[in-house]
Write a protein that holds these residues in place. Structure first.
Motif, mmCIF file in Angstrom:
data_model
loop_
_atom_site.group_PDB
_atom_site.id
_atom_site.type_symbol
_atom_site.label_atom_id
_atom_site.label_comp_id
_atom_site.label_asym_id
_atom_site.label_seq_id
_atom_site.Cartn_x
_atom_site.Cartn_y
_atom_site.Cartn_z
ATOM 1 N N GLU A 214 0.853 -1.182 0.000
ATOM 2 C CA GLU A 214 0.000 0.000 0.000
ATOM 3 C C GLU A 214 0.888 1.230 0.000
ATOM 4 O O GLU A 214 1.761 1.378 0.859
ATOM 5 C CB GLU A 214 -0.906 0.013 1.239
ATOM 6 N N ARG A 215 0.697 2.082 -0.990
ATOM 7 C CA ARG A 215 1.499 3.302 -1.068
ATOM 8 C C ARG A 215 1.010 4.310 -0.041
ATOM 9 O O ARG A 215 -0.195 4.527 0.111
ATOM 10 C CB ARG A 215 1.416 3.912 -2.468
ATOM 11 N N THR A 216 1.947 4.947 0.653
ATOM 12 C CA THR A 216 1.626 5.990 1.628
ATOM 13 C C THR A 216 2.450 7.227 1.299
ATOM 14 O O THR A 216 3.313 7.206 0.412
ATOM 15 C CB THR A 216 1.948 5.536 3.064
ATOM 16 N N GLY A 217 2.191 8.289 2.032
ATOM 17 C CA GLY A 217 2.934 9.522 1.795
ATOM 18 C C GLY A 217 4.409 9.392 2.132
ATOM 19 O O GLY A 217 5.244 10.124 1.600
ATOM 20 N N ARG A 218 4.757 8.452 3.019
ATOM 21 C CA ARG A 218 6.148 8.293 3.447
ATOM 22 C C ARG A 218 6.841 7.104 2.797
ATOM 23 O O ARG A 218 8.027 6.902 3.018
ATOM 24 C CB ARG A 218 6.200 8.156 4.964
ATOM 25 N N GLY A 219 6.108 6.318 2.013
ATOM 26 C CA GLY A 219 6.725 5.155 1.384
ATOM 27 C C GLY A 219 5.688 4.093 1.089
ATOM 28 O O GLY A 219 4.670 4.383 0.440
ATOM 29 N N VAL A 220 5.930 2.873 1.571
ATOM 30 C CA VAL A 220 4.985 1.788 1.341
ATOM 31 C C VAL A 220 4.779 1.006 2.639
ATOM 32 O O VAL A 220 5.662 0.957 3.491
ATOM 33 C CB VAL A 220 5.478 0.817 0.233
ATOM 34 N N GLU A 221 3.608 0.425 2.768
ATOM 35 C CA GLU A 221 3.316 -0.486 3.872
ATOM 36 C C GLU A 221 2.949 -1.838 3.283
ATOM 37 O O GLU A 221 2.274 -1.919 2.247
ATOM 38 C CB GLU A 221 2.162 0.043 4.723
ATOM 39 N N VAL A 222 3.401 -2.896 3.934
ATOM 40 C CA VAL A 222 3.172 -4.247 3.433
ATOM 41 C C VAL A 222 1.810 -4.739 3.901
ATOM 42 O O VAL A 222 1.465 -4.612 5.077
ATOM 43 C CB VAL A 222 4.278 -5.209 3.927
ATOM 44 N N THR A 223 1.040 -5.299 2.969
ATOM 45 C CA THR A 223 -0.250 -5.875 3.331
ATOM 46 C C THR A 223 -0.042 -7.237 4.000
ATOM 47 O O THR A 223 1.061 -7.774 4.011
ATOM 48 C CB THR A 223 -1.125 -6.045 2.084
ATOM 49 N N ARG A 224 -1.114 -7.795 4.541
ATOM 50 C CA ARG A 224 -1.002 -9.122 5.154
ATOM 51 C C ARG A 224 -0.539 -10.173 4.146
ATOM 52 O O ARG A 224 0.375 -10.944 4.427
ATOM 53 C CB ARG A 224 -2.330 -9.524 5.796
ATOM 54 N N PRO A 225 -1.140 -10.233 2.924
ATOM 55 C CA PRO A 225 -0.601 -11.179 1.927
ATOM 56 C C PRO A 225 0.843 -10.853 1.554
ATOM 57 O O PRO A 225 1.639 -11.755 1.274
ATOM 58 C CB PRO A 225 -1.539 -11.007 0.727
ATOM 59 N N GLY A 226 1.183 -9.565 1.563
ATOM 60 C CA GLY A 226 2.555 -9.175 1.246
ATOM 61 C C GLY A 226 3.542 -9.689 2.274
ATOM 62 O O GLY A 226 4.646 -10.122 1.926
ATOM 63 N N ARG A 227 3.158 -9.665 3.563
ATOM 64 C CA ARG A 227 4.041 -10.203 4.598
ATOM 65 C C ARG A 227 4.244 -11.698 4.424
ATOM 66 O O ARG A 227 5.352 -12.217 4.621
ATOM 67 C CB ARG A 227 3.463 -9.895 5.996
ATOM 68 N N SER A 228 3.194 -12.401 4.033
ATOM 69 C CA SER A 228 3.319 -13.843 3.800
ATOM 70 C C SER A 228 4.251 -14.119 2.628
ATOM 71 O O SER A 228 5.142 -14.982 2.713
ATOM 72 C CB SER A 228 1.941 -14.459 3.531
ATOM 73 N N LEU A 229 4.058 -13.390 1.526
ATOM 74 C CA LEU A 229 4.923 -13.599 0.362
ATOM 75 C C LEU A 229 6.369 -13.243 0.685
ATOM 76 O O LEU A 229 7.301 -13.927 0.232
ATOM 77 C CB LEU A 229 4.432 -12.764 -0.824
ATOM 78 N N TYR A 230 6.565 -12.197 1.483
ATOM 79 C CA TYR A 230 7.921 -11.777 1.857
ATOM 80 C C TYR A 230 8.662 -12.911 2.557
ATOM 81 O O TYR A 230 9.830 -13.177 2.259
ATOM 82 C CB TYR A 230 7.833 -10.553 2.761
ATOM 83 N N ARG A 231 7.983 -13.603 3.476
ATOM 84 C CA ARG A 231 8.626 -14.703 4.195
ATOM 85 C C ARG A 231 9.017 -15.830 3.242
ATOM 86 O O ARG A 231 10.122 -16.361 3.312
ATOM 87 C CB ARG A 231 7.704 -15.224 5.299
#
Length: 317
Positions: A49-66
């Motif tokens: 998710e794009r934010t004003g300061r950068g990006v935040e990882v979604t719940r599926p994104g955290r799973s894929l990251y692992r």
């Protein structure tokens, strides 16, 4: 799934900003954004998710990251293995090492042994929390982990390799707590402020449980995970900590601290070598595991007795 896009995704998550991640990868921001969008299309879900300061990882994104970390490590291991000669063992071997333990003290000796005996093995050492490392073994992010015993974990082979009693560690600059040698009571220790890891860590849980059982409060004045910060803070007298003597030797010089046994409480745990239950270790990982067991076996024992060379209120190498 394109492993290059996975690598780009991991870099973005690590940095937390697409522009800075693109700079580190030496590609344009628009190209990196396109790769992330293509990856999201592949998995059919939003990863960032794009934010004003950068990006935040979604719940599926955290799973894929692992999972991506494990996939990329296996790809790197395969490349090293395939490009090595057939005459000597080769490959990438990744080991997780528990913080606040004797494990980091084995890192340099293990690295030396691997370099001398198996120069084509690429060793990767990672330090983190026990609860993270046990899962990292399951996810394939590390080949093995030397951690405080996690108990039964489905999918893991847990081999206890050493038991150790925890000791109270204070700065040598502070007045001695004990008048009867190297032992203190939990009540005496409860008057101190403690520097410990966060509440998920084995050292923290065992320490607080011992004080709670005795009807006492353990005052944690700071949470520190990094070994060098812990050393500097304790030596400076900012707080006490709790460690096995083997770990104290790793973090402190002999004249920097005082080490005390707990006279009325047995704070003990085991170090365990964790490996996957289903996936066998590679030849290179099995060889490194044998070297690690040898190093551990040569460490002074700590189960139920004072270690050789440890004088009252001092820790000697």
């Amino acid at each position: 799934m394109d492993t290059r896009r996975l690598a780009y995704f991991v870099r973005v998550v690590d940095i937390g900003n697409i522009t800075r991640a693109a700079d580190s990868l030496h590609i344009t921001q628009s190209a990196l954004s396109q790769h992330i969008s293509a990856l999201e299309n592949d998995v059919k879900t939003r990863l960032l998710e794009r934010t004003g300061r950068g990006v935040e990882v979604t719940r599926p994104g955290r799973s894929l990251y692992r999972y991506a970390q494990g996939i990329l490590r296996l790809e790197q291991a395969a490349r090293i293995d395939l490009h090595a000669g057939n005459d000597t063992p080769a490959g990438l071997v990744t080991i997780g090492l528990a913080s606040y333990s004797m494990a980091p003290g084995l890192a340099v000796p293990l690295l030396r042994m691997v370099r001398e005996r198996y120069p084509n093995i690429h060793l990767q050492l990672i330090q983190n929390l026990t609860v993270v490392m046990s899962q990292a073994v399951l996810l394939g992010q590390v080949d093995m982990a030397l951690i405080y015993d996690p108990g039964y974990v489905k999918g893991l082979v847990v081999q206890q390799v050493q038991e150790a009693d925890f000791h109270l560690i204070t700065s040598a600059k502070t007045p001695p707590l004990a008048t009867r040698g190297d032992a203190v009571t939990l009540k005496e220790a409860s008057r101190l402020g403690f520097i410990l890891p966060n509440e998920l860590h084995t050292v923290r849980r065992i320490t607080e449980a011992a004080f709670h059982t005795a009807g006492l409060h353990c005052s944690v004045v700071a949470e520190v995970e990094t070994g060098m910060v812990l050393r500097d803070a304790v030596v400076s007298g900012l707080g006490a900590t709790v460690l096995p003597l083997t770990a104290a030797r790793t973090h402190f010089a002999p004249d920097e601290i005082r080490a005390y046994r707990f006279a009325d409480g047995r704070l003990r745990t085991a170090m365990s070598l964790c490996t996957p239950e289903v996936q066998p270790l590679s030849e290179a990982a099995a060889l490194v595991a044998d070297l690690l067991r040898t190093l551990i076996r040569d460490q002074p024992g700590t189960a139920g007795r004072r270690e050789p060379g440890v004088a009252a209120n001092a820790v000697h190498p």
